[in-house]
Design a protein around this motif. Structure first.
Motif, short mmCIF file in Angstrom:
data_model
loop_
_atom_site.label_atom_id
_atom_site.label_comp_id
_atom_site.label_asym_id
_atom_site.label_seq_id
_atom_site.Cartn_x
_atom_site.Cartn_y
_atom_site.Cartn_z
N UNK A 16 0.83 -1.21 0.00
CA UNK A 16 0.00 0.00 0.00
C UNK A 16 0.86 1.26 0.00
N UNK A 17 0.52 2.18 -0.87
CA UNK A 17 1.15 3.51 -0.84
C UNK A 17 0.46 4.32 0.25
N UNK A 18 1.14 4.54 1.35
CA UNK A 18 0.49 5.25 2.46
C UNK A 18 0.88 6.72 2.51
N UNK A 19 1.18 7.30 1.34
CA UNK A 19 1.43 8.74 1.29
C UNK A 19 0.10 9.50 1.37
N UNK A 20 0.17 10.70 1.91
CA UNK A 20 -1.05 11.50 2.07
C UNK A 20 -0.68 12.98 2.08
N UNK A 21 -1.70 13.81 2.13
CA UNK A 21 -1.51 15.26 2.20
C UNK A 21 -0.98 15.60 3.60
N UNK A 22 0.30 15.91 3.68
CA UNK A 22 0.92 16.10 4.99
C UNK A 22 0.32 17.28 5.75
N UNK A 172 -0.30 -2.33 -4.70
CA UNK A 172 0.47 -3.03 -5.73
C UNK A 172 0.82 -4.44 -5.25
N UNK A 173 1.12 -5.31 -6.22
CA UNK A 173 1.44 -6.69 -5.86
C UNK A 173 2.93 -6.92 -5.66
N UNK A 174 3.75 -5.94 -6.05
CA UNK A 174 5.19 -6.09 -5.93
C UNK A 174 5.79 -4.80 -5.36
N UNK A 175 6.81 -4.94 -4.50
CA UNK A 175 7.42 -3.74 -3.89
C UNK A 175 8.09 -2.82 -4.91
N UNK A 176 8.61 -3.39 -6.00
CA UNK A 176 9.25 -2.53 -6.99
C UNK A 176 8.24 -1.65 -7.72
N UNK A 177 7.03 -2.19 -7.90
CA UNK A 177 5.97 -1.38 -8.51
C UNK A 177 5.55 -0.25 -7.58
N UNK A 178 5.50 -0.56 -6.29
CA UNK A 178 5.17 0.48 -5.31
C UNK A 178 6.25 1.56 -5.30
N UNK A 180 8.23 2.42 -7.70
CA UNK A 180 8.10 3.22 -8.92
C UNK A 180 6.96 4.22 -8.79
N UNK A 181 5.86 3.77 -8.19
CA UNK A 181 4.70 4.65 -8.01
C UNK A 181 5.02 5.80 -7.06
N UNK A 182 5.65 5.51 -5.92
CA UNK A 182 5.88 6.55 -4.92
C UNK A 182 6.79 7.66 -5.45
N UNK A 183 7.64 7.31 -6.42
CA UNK A 183 8.51 8.34 -6.99
C UNK A 183 7.73 9.33 -7.84
N UNK A 184 6.48 8.96 -8.21
CA UNK A 184 5.64 9.82 -9.03
C UNK A 184 4.32 10.20 -8.35
N UNK A 185 4.08 9.66 -7.17
CA UNK A 185 2.80 9.87 -6.47
C UNK A 185 2.55 11.35 -6.22
N UNK A 187 1.28 12.69 -3.84
CA UNK A 187 1.46 13.06 -2.44
C UNK A 187 2.93 12.95 -1.99
N UNK A 188 3.84 12.68 -2.94
CA UNK A 188 5.26 12.61 -2.57
C UNK A 188 5.73 14.00 -2.11
N UNK A 189 6.73 14.01 -1.25
CA UNK A 189 7.23 15.26 -0.70
C UNK A 189 8.29 15.85 -1.63
N UNK A 190 8.13 17.13 -1.93
CA UNK A 190 9.08 17.86 -2.75
C UNK A 190 9.67 19.00 -1.94
N UNK A 191 10.88 19.40 -2.30
CA UNK A 191 11.51 20.57 -1.70
C UNK A 191 11.45 21.72 -2.71
N UNK A 192 11.22 22.91 -2.20
CA UNK A 192 11.18 24.08 -3.08
C UNK A 192 12.54 24.26 -3.74
N UNK A 193 12.53 24.54 -5.01
CA UNK A 193 13.77 24.71 -5.77
C UNK A 193 14.24 26.17 -5.83
N UNK A 194 13.47 27.08 -5.26
CA UNK A 194 13.88 28.48 -5.26
C UNK A 194 15.02 28.69 -4.27
N UNK A 195 16.07 29.33 -4.71
CA UNK A 195 17.26 29.53 -3.90
C UNK A 195 16.92 30.26 -2.60
#
Length: 307
Positions: A16-22, A172-178, A180-185, A187-195
């Motif tokens: 299970x992808x347990x990412x959410x709106x933090x 997902x049925x396989x951890x590698x699929x999960x 791959x998904x979390x890298x694009x989900x 709800x994944x966490x991003x850092x601001x790119x502004x200096x």
């Protein structure tokens, strides 16, 4: 919580992808802590044999169970076509923090003892201060750890967020699929790119943050060639911007033209003769004034001689 969570549901879709709106989950965790403090204070107000600290552990367990049970019941009854909870379900799926606040109000109300009603402290400043102080104590003592509250908030969110607006329901049925998904989900966490900016946020809030980030470089609002940080824009436009409007140096003697300050030299060169005419007029007026004053002085001198 880890991004990998092994479950036994959905026919082999055990990862299970347990990412959410933090932001939402954080708000919910704060509401839960405030609920624990409020219920503990209200249930012991006026009771000389109990204190909020003495009931907090049991209250925490009861509160967690109540929240989970009520959210599960609402969804189950709605799916079974039982009692109409459409308004509650709409609020739950679109405004989860408001829905949680409603459940908390129900729980806290049920914990208000007779002594606390008699004491008349419910709407008083004293009660609010007690709740605030006890909430700070709960945080300091780590009586309900942040991770525990996150787990409770996430479980409630999973129950009520049927449309996946605030959490990711993907399995997902396989951890590698999960992975791959979390890298694009979304709800994944991003850092601001502004200096200079250290903010982090869910991918779904990228545009929201970008619209307010004080470190984002923007084209000058006055259309000079520079890019300026949003937080410095007003200062730039009002001081050093070459396109800042300024008055002609000869404004006080007749030239009322305003222009970008970068055009000062061009303006003065272009209107040299006009400015000279203004200067001559001023000198002439001043000469007339001097002559007029001389005449007045002469009259005074004559009047003085007759005294």
């Amino acid at each position: 919580m880890d991004n990998l969570e092994n479950t036994s549901e959905d026919k082999g879709l055990n990862f299970l992808c347990n990412l959410s709106d933090v932001e939402v989950v954080h708000s919910m965790t704060q509401l839960l802590l405030h609920a624990l403090a409020t219920a503990s204070v209200d249930s012991t107000t006026g009771d000389m044999f109990k204190s909020p600290a003495s009931v907090a552990i049991g209250m925490k367990t009861e509160l967690s169970g109540y929240m989970s049970q009520r959210s599960e019941t609402l969804v189950r009854q709605s799916m079974d076509g039982g009692e109409d909870h459409s308004d509650q379900l709409t609020k739950a799926s679109s405004r989860p923090t408001e829905f949680l606040s409603d459940l908390i109000d129900e729980f806290v109300t049920s914990k208000r003892g007779m002594l606390s009603h008699v004491s008349g402290l419910f709407s008083s400043e004293s009660r609010l201060n007690k709740i605030k102080d006890f909430m700070q104590k709960l945080e300091t003592d780590n009586s309900w750890a942040q991770d525990e509250r996150k787990a409770t908030a996430w479980a409630i969110l999973e129950n009520i967020d049927s449309k996946g607006i605030f959490h990711c329901p993907e399995r997902f049925d396989m951890p590698d699929k999960l992975a791959e998904h979390t890298s694009q989900c979304k709800f994944r966490i991003l850092n601001c790119t502004n200096d200079g900016c250290v903010a982090s946020f869910c991918a779904i809030h990228t545009e929201k943050h970008d619209a307010v980030c004080p470190f984002k470089l923007l084209p000058c609002e006055q259309l000079c060639e520079q890019h300026v940080m949003r937080s410095e824009m007003d200062k730039h436009c009002g001081t050093v911007c070459p396109m800042k409007l300024t008055n002609c140096p000869f404004f006080r003697i007749g030239c009322e033209t305003a222009f970008p300050q970068c055009s000062l030299d061009n303006h003065c060169s272009r209107f040299l003769q006009t400015h000279l005419m203004y200067v001559v007029k001023v000198i002439t007026r001043q000469g007339d004034c001097v002559n007029d004053m001389d005449q007045r002085l002469q009259l005074l001198e004559k009047a003085k001689s007759f005294l």
